[in-house]
Design a protein around this motif. Structure first.
Motif, PDB file in Angstrom:
ATOM      1  N   GLY A 138     -14.991  10.177   2.768  1.00  0.00           N
ATOM      2  CA  GLY A 138     -15.103   9.842   4.181  1.00  0.00           C
ATOM      3  C   GLY A 138     -14.088  10.542   5.054  1.00  0.00           C
ATOM      4  N   HIS A 139     -13.296  11.442   4.480  1.00  0.00           N
ATOM      5  CA  HIS A 139     -12.267  12.157   5.231  1.00  0.00           C
ATOM      6  C   HIS A 139     -12.721  13.596   5.497  1.00  0.00           C
ATOM      7  CE1 HIS A 139      -9.069   9.078   4.758  1.00  0.00           C
ATOM      8  NE2 HIS A 139      -9.780   8.770   3.683  1.00  0.00           N
ATOM      9  N   PRO A 140     -13.020  13.941   6.718  1.00  0.00           N
ATOM     10  CA  PRO A 140     -13.452  15.313   7.019  1.00  0.00           C
ATOM     11  C   PRO A 140     -12.436  16.344   6.538  1.00  0.00           C
ATOM     12  CG  PRO A 140     -13.780  13.879   8.917  1.00  0.00           C
ATOM     13  CD  PRO A 140     -12.974  13.094   7.916  1.00  0.00           C
ATOM     14  N   GLY A 141     -12.951  17.372   5.904  1.00  0.00           N
ATOM     15  CA  GLY A 141     -12.090  18.446   5.438  1.00  0.00           C
ATOM     16  C   GLY A 141     -11.450  18.213   4.093  1.00  0.00           C
ATOM     17  N   ARG A 142     -11.612  17.009   3.535  1.00  0.00           N
ATOM     18  CA  ARG A 142     -10.994  16.732   2.234  1.00  0.00           C
ATOM     19  C   ARG A 142     -11.942  17.144   1.113  1.00  0.00           C
ATOM     20  NH1 ARG A 142      -8.935  10.760   0.734  1.00  0.00           N
ATOM     21  NH2 ARG A 142      -7.044  11.503   1.779  1.00  0.00           N
ATOM     22  N   PHE A 143     -11.387  17.733   0.082  1.00  0.00           N
ATOM     23  CA  PHE A 143     -12.126  18.021  -1.162  1.00  0.00           C
ATOM     24  C   PHE A 143     -11.676  17.002  -2.198  1.00  0.00           C
ATOM     25  CE2 PHE A 143     -12.478  20.378  -5.252  1.00  0.00           C
ATOM     26  CZ  PHE A 143     -13.862  20.555  -5.250  1.00  0.00           C
ATOM     27  N   ASP A 184     -21.311  12.418 -26.313  1.00  0.00           N
ATOM     28  CA  ASP A 184     -20.689  12.267 -25.005  1.00  0.00           C
ATOM     29  C   ASP A 184     -19.609  11.193 -25.002  1.00  0.00           C
ATOM     30  OD1 ASP A 184     -22.342  14.207 -24.041  1.00  0.00           O
ATOM     31  OD2 ASP A 184     -23.720  12.854 -23.016  1.00  0.00           O
ATOM     32  N   ALA A 185     -19.703  10.233 -25.952  1.00  0.00           N
ATOM     33  CA  ALA A 185     -18.685   9.191 -26.016  1.00  0.00           C
ATOM     34  C   ALA A 185     -17.303   9.775 -26.253  1.00  0.00           C
ATOM     35  CB  ALA A 185     -19.030   8.189 -27.120  1.00  0.00           C
ATOM     36  N   ASN A 186     -17.231  10.943 -26.877  1.00  0.00           N
ATOM     37  CA  ASN A 186     -15.923  11.552 -27.130  1.00  0.00           C
ATOM     38  C   ASN A 186     -15.210  11.963 -25.842  1.00  0.00           C
ATOM     39  OD1 ASN A 186     -15.709  11.409 -29.971  1.00  0.00           O
ATOM     40  ND2 ASN A 186     -17.131  13.116 -30.190  1.00  0.00           N
ATOM     41  N   LEU A 187     -15.989  12.288 -24.811  1.00  0.00           N
ATOM     42  CA  LEU A 187     -15.367  12.615 -23.528  1.00  0.00           C
ATOM     43  C   LEU A 187     -14.592  11.421 -22.985  1.00  0.00           C
ATOM     44  CD1 LEU A 187     -18.247  14.608 -21.806  1.00  0.00           C
ATOM     45  CD2 LEU A 187     -15.984  15.507 -22.381  1.00  0.00           C
ATOM     46  N   GLU A 188     -15.184  10.256 -23.101  1.00  0.00           N
ATOM     47  CA  GLU A 188     -14.505   9.042 -22.648  1.00  0.00           C
ATOM     48  C   GLU A 188     -13.340   8.691 -23.565  1.00  0.00           C
ATOM     49  OE1 GLU A 188     -13.837   6.122 -19.978  1.00  0.00           O
ATOM     50  OE2 GLU A 188     -15.582   7.445 -19.838  1.00  0.00           O
ATOM     51  N   GLU A 189     -13.533   8.945 -24.851  1.00  0.00           N
ATOM     52  CA  GLU A 189     -12.553   8.535 -25.847  1.00  0.00           C
ATOM     53  C   GLU A 189     -11.256   9.318 -25.747  1.00  0.00           C
ATOM     54  OE1 GLU A 189     -12.549   6.135 -29.652  1.00  0.00           O
ATOM     55  OE2 GLU A 189     -13.035   5.936 -27.558  1.00  0.00           O
ATOM     56  N   PHE A 190     -11.348  10.625 -25.587  1.00  0.00           N
ATOM     57  CA  PHE A 190     -10.174  11.477 -25.747  1.00  0.00           C
ATOM     58  C   PHE A 190      -9.704  12.145 -24.455  1.00  0.00           C
ATOM     59  CE2 PHE A 190     -12.217  11.362 -29.975  1.00  0.00           C
ATOM     60  CZ  PHE A 190     -11.192  10.731 -30.663  1.00  0.00           C
ATOM     61  N   THR A 191     -10.167  11.630 -23.318  1.00  0.00           N
ATOM     62  CA  THR A 191      -9.649  12.100 -22.036  1.00  0.00           C
ATOM     63  C   THR A 191      -9.361  10.898 -21.144  1.00  0.00           C
ATOM     64  OG1 THR A 191     -11.831  12.286 -20.968  1.00  0.00           O
ATOM     65  CG2 THR A 191     -11.011  14.233 -22.135  1.00  0.00           C
ATOM     66  N   GLU A 192      -8.616  11.166 -20.079  1.00  0.00           N
ATOM     67  CA  GLU A 192      -8.393  10.183 -19.025  1.00  0.00           C
ATOM     68  C   GLU A 192      -8.962  10.733 -17.718  1.00  0.00           C
ATOM     69  OE1 GLU A 192      -7.348   7.300 -19.567  1.00  0.00           O
ATOM     70  OE2 GLU A 192      -5.788   7.256 -21.112  1.00  0.00           O
ATOM     71  N   ARG A 193      -9.459   9.856 -16.862  1.00  0.00           N
ATOM     72  CA  ARG A 193      -9.932  10.280 -15.547  1.00  0.00           C
ATOM     73  C   ARG A 193      -8.735  10.450 -14.594  1.00  0.00           C
ATOM     74  NH1 ARG A 193     -14.299   6.700 -16.837  1.00  0.00           N
ATOM     75  NH2 ARG A 193     -16.338   7.710 -16.596  1.00  0.00           N
ATOM     76  N   ARG A 194      -8.807  11.512 -13.803  1.00  0.00           N
ATOM     77  CA  ARG A 194      -7.789  11.725 -12.776  1.00  0.00           C
ATOM     78  C   ARG A 194      -8.491  12.086 -11.466  1.00  0.00           C
ATOM     79  NH1 ARG A 194      -3.162  16.044 -13.877  1.00  0.00           N
ATOM     80  NH2 ARG A 194      -4.913  17.500 -13.735  1.00  0.00           N
ATOM     81  N   TRP A 195      -8.156  11.344 -10.408  1.00  0.00           N
ATOM     82  CA  TRP A 195      -8.690  11.637  -9.075  1.00  0.00           C
ATOM     83  C   TRP A 195      -7.780  12.650  -8.405  1.00  0.00           C
ATOM     84  CZ3 TRP A 195      -7.846   8.303  -4.186  1.00  0.00           C
ATOM     85  CH2 TRP A 195      -8.662   8.773  -3.142  1.00  0.00           C
ATOM     86  N   ARG A 196      -8.374  13.710  -7.880  1.00  0.00           N
ATOM     87  CA  ARG A 196      -7.580  14.756  -7.220  1.00  0.00           C
ATOM     88  C   ARG A 196      -8.228  15.100  -5.894  1.00  0.00           C
ATOM     89  NH1 ARG A 196      -7.981  20.355  -7.822  1.00  0.00           N
ATOM     90  NH2 ARG A 196      -9.170  20.112  -9.769  1.00  0.00           N
ATOM     91  N   THR A 197      -7.429  15.164  -4.853  1.00  0.00           N
ATOM     92  CA  THR A 197      -7.928  15.562  -3.542  1.00  0.00           C
ATOM     93  C   THR A 197      -7.137  16.751  -3.021  1.00  0.00           C
ATOM     94  OG1 THR A 197      -6.452  14.149  -2.225  1.00  0.00           O
ATOM     95  CG2 THR A 197      -8.510  13.162  -3.008  1.00  0.00           C
ATOM     96  N   VAL A 198      -7.793  17.534  -2.198  1.00  0.00           N
ATOM     97  CA  VAL A 198      -7.167  18.665  -1.502  1.00  0.00           C
ATOM     98  C   VAL A 198      -7.521  18.553  -0.038  1.00  0.00           C
ATOM     99  CG1 VAL A 198      -6.972  21.167  -1.319  1.00  0.00           C
ATOM    100  CG2 VAL A 198      -7.330  20.093  -3.571  1.00  0.00           C
ATOM    101  N   ALA A 199      -6.535  18.425   0.809  1.00  0.00           N
ATOM    102  CA  ALA A 199      -6.774  18.309   2.245  1.00  0.00           C
ATOM    103  C   ALA A 199      -7.035  19.684   2.841  1.00  0.00           C
ATOM    104  CB  ALA A 199      -5.580  17.658   2.933  1.00  0.00           C
ATOM    105  N   GLY A 200      -7.992  19.709   3.786  1.00  0.00           N
ATOM    106  CA  GLY A 200      -8.353  20.989   4.409  1.00  0.00           C
ATOM    107  C   GLY A 200      -7.415  21.404   5.542  1.00  0.00           C
ATOM    108  N   GLY A 201      -6.568  20.505   5.964  1.00  0.00           N
ATOM    109  CA  GLY A 201      -5.645  20.823   7.066  1.00  0.00           C
ATOM    110  C   GLY A 201      -4.516  19.811   7.098  1.00  0.00           C
ATOM    111  N   PRO A 202      -3.680  19.869   8.104  1.00  0.00           N
ATOM    112  CA  PRO A 202      -2.538  18.947   8.190  1.00  0.00           C
ATOM    113  C   PRO A 202      -3.001  17.496   8.311  1.00  0.00           C
ATOM    114  CG  PRO A 202      -2.367  20.717   9.814  1.00  0.00           C
ATOM    115  CD  PRO A 202      -3.726  20.801   9.227  1.00  0.00           C
ATOM    116  N   ALA A 203      -2.313  16.611   7.620  1.00  0.00           N
ATOM    117  CA  ALA A 203      -2.604  15.189   7.703  1.00  0.00           C
ATOM    118  C   ALA A 203      -1.874  14.590   8.896  1.00  0.00           C
ATOM    119  CB  ALA A 203      -2.158  14.497   6.429  1.00  0.00           C
ATOM    120  N   HIS A 204      -2.429  13.488   9.457  1.00  0.00           N
ATOM    121  CA  HIS A 204      -1.818  12.818  10.599  1.00  0.00           C
ATOM    122  C   HIS A 204      -1.683  11.332  10.296  1.00  0.00           C
ATOM    123  CE1 HIS A 204      -2.159  16.387  13.102  1.00  0.00           C
ATOM    124  NE2 HIS A 204      -3.396  16.540  12.634  1.00  0.00           N
TER     125      HIS A 204
END
Length: 485
Positions: free
Chosen positions: A131-136, A462-482
């Protein structure tokens, strides 16, 4: 069999064999003859600490490699395992299994490696709406880090590879503690195979040892995940310790598995399925059938067929006698099997065939009228014993099958496949098979249990993907934050 010199008195650390810090050894005996096959090194807590320090550095570099390089190591390991001379005989002698069981282990372990090589190239993230414009915004999967694998003696090669192959494919490093019963085929062979495949030193460390090694692996601050395959009792202790430390834990534990024979079953087919389910590898698998639940309409015919099959099995050293079953793994397991059977008989159970042993060679046994509160009926057996209960109709069959705290696997046998499938849907377990034996395993299938049979995720596909990894949320802002401040 000639001893492999590099194994002698060794553990496998930093890509090579070396003596453990304290110099102790684990003697390895031929389960048929009792002769000494060789000696593995006996690791101790200090060896775990050294291996973990090395693995931590190796894991970071390993995870940073292109997936193609990790996949190539796994493919080379598959070729090295498949072509390794003398491995089938080593597995036979070290585990007490027949040639078919040993060959299955090699094929299954090779399959785990080839499937894991494909797993390395699977997508490990997804782009999320934001919901944040410009965010990846993405959710990516990252390696857990150091995985401690504590494995059992019954299928030492494949049960170790089920953890090692996918864990390595996804960028982790593995600290392997094989059972002291099988430290060669379940441990040091794997160190040799991965070294030959060009795995970087430190990504797989093999630490044969006792409870102190297992305890240190679970408690070690650099170990991010513990994967244990074994008894429910030990699994509980690991869960307590790992839970207090907030570690990711996967436990593949025991089973009290039901084989349900419906009133329309083909008795000859059902008898063959029943015999294989309970007697295969002396019944020493977590997915063996420990309870045969048979509709009264076919009970007499089923018991006759199952008893005949049990009586026809040759028990002995397959290297000398071409036997179908070998010895129980050790005297402790033998004593437990004898106790469970003897106590059930004292409570009114009747042995139709078997029930005897010469040393650790235990005859395939069929037993009826087992008291429902006896341990032979309520607990995992780990011996070639088939307890049979007679029921009236599908409702009672389902109720009896579900009357257990375990939840690993069940099978249902019946001619009407739709009906058998509907019965199977009602069984409280994590895996269920229709018109097939309870011992089933495929690299792509999610393997694991519920209740007293497991805690954590699943191994396979496919269960091995869940078993041997962790989820990480990553964002990249498209411009300066306010922000307000």
């Amino acid at each position: 069999m000639a001893e492999q010199p590099s194994w002698s008195h060794a553990i496998h650390v930093d890509g090579g064999f070396r003596p453990p810090a304290a110099g102790g050894t684990i003697p390895v005996h031929d389960k048929f003859s009792g002769e000494l096959l060789g000696a593995a090194g006996r690791a101790e807590a200090a060896d775990v600490d050294a291996a973990a320090a090395s693995a931590l550095t190796a894991q970071r570099a390993w995870a940073a490699l292109p997936y193609t390089e990790r996949a190539e190591v796994l493919r080379r390991a598959a070729a090295a395992l498949r072509d390794r001379a003398g491995l089938s005989e080593l597995i036979m002698r070290e585990t007490g299994g027949i040639a078919g069981k040993a060959d299955y282990e090699i094929a299954a372990a090779t399959g785990e490696l080839t499937e894991a090589a494909a797993l390395a190239s699977r997508p490990v993230g997804e782009v999320l709406r934001t919901g944040h414009p410009g965010r990846f915004s993405v959710c990516e999967r990252v390696p857990v880090g150091l995985v401690a694998a504590i494995t059992p003696w019954n299928f030492p090669l494949v049960l170790a590879m089920r953890v090692i192959a996918p864990a390595l494919a996804l960028g982790n490093a593995v600290l392997l503690k094989p059972s002291p019963e099988t430290p060669l085929s379940g441990g040091l062979v794997l160190g040799e195979v991965f070294a030959a495949a060009g795995a970087p030193p430190g990504v797989l460390q093999v630490l044969p040892g006792g409870e102190d090694v297992g305890r240190r692996l679970v408690e070690h601050p650099d170990v991010a995940m513990v994967h244990f395959t074994g008894s429910t009792a030990v699994g509980r202790e690991i869960a307590r310790t790992a839970g207090a430390l907030l570690k990711k834990t996967s436990l593949e534990l025991g089973g009290n598995n039901a084989l349900v024979i419906l009133d329309d079953a083909d008795v000859t087919q059902a008898g063959m399925i029943g015999a294989w389910s309970s007697f295969h590898y002396q019944g020493q698998t977590c997915i063996s059938a420990g309870r045969h639940i048979v509709d009264r309409a076919v009970a007499d015919a089923y018991l006759s067929d199952l008893t005949a099959r049990a009586a026809a099995v040759t028990v002995g050293d397959p290297l000398r006698e071409g036997a179908g079953l070998g010895p129980i793994i050790n005297d402790t397991q033998l004593a437990r099997a004898r106790r469970l059977l003897d106590e059930a008989v004292a409570g009114g159970a009747k042995v139709l065939t078997g029930g005897t042993n010469e040393g650790r060679y235990f005859r395939p046994t069929v037993v009826v009228d087992v008291p429902p509160d006896s341990e032979l009926w309520t607990e995992e057996i780990f011996a070639p014993i088939a307890p049979v209960a007679v029921v009236d109709g599908d409702e009672q069959a389902v109720a009896v099958a579900n009357a257990t705290d375990y939840g690993l696997v069940s099978s249902v046998v019946g001619t009407d496949v739709h009906r058998a499938t509907e019965v199977a849907r009602r069984l409280d377990c994590a895996m269920v098979h229709v018109n097939d034996a309870t011992p089933q395993d495929e690299p792509l299938a999610p393997f694991g249990g519920i209740g007293r049979s497991g805690l954590g995720g699943r191994s396979g596909g496919d269960a091995n993907l869940e078993e041997f990894t962790e989820r990480r949320w990553r964002t990249v802002a498209g411009g300066p934050a306010h922000y307000p401040y």
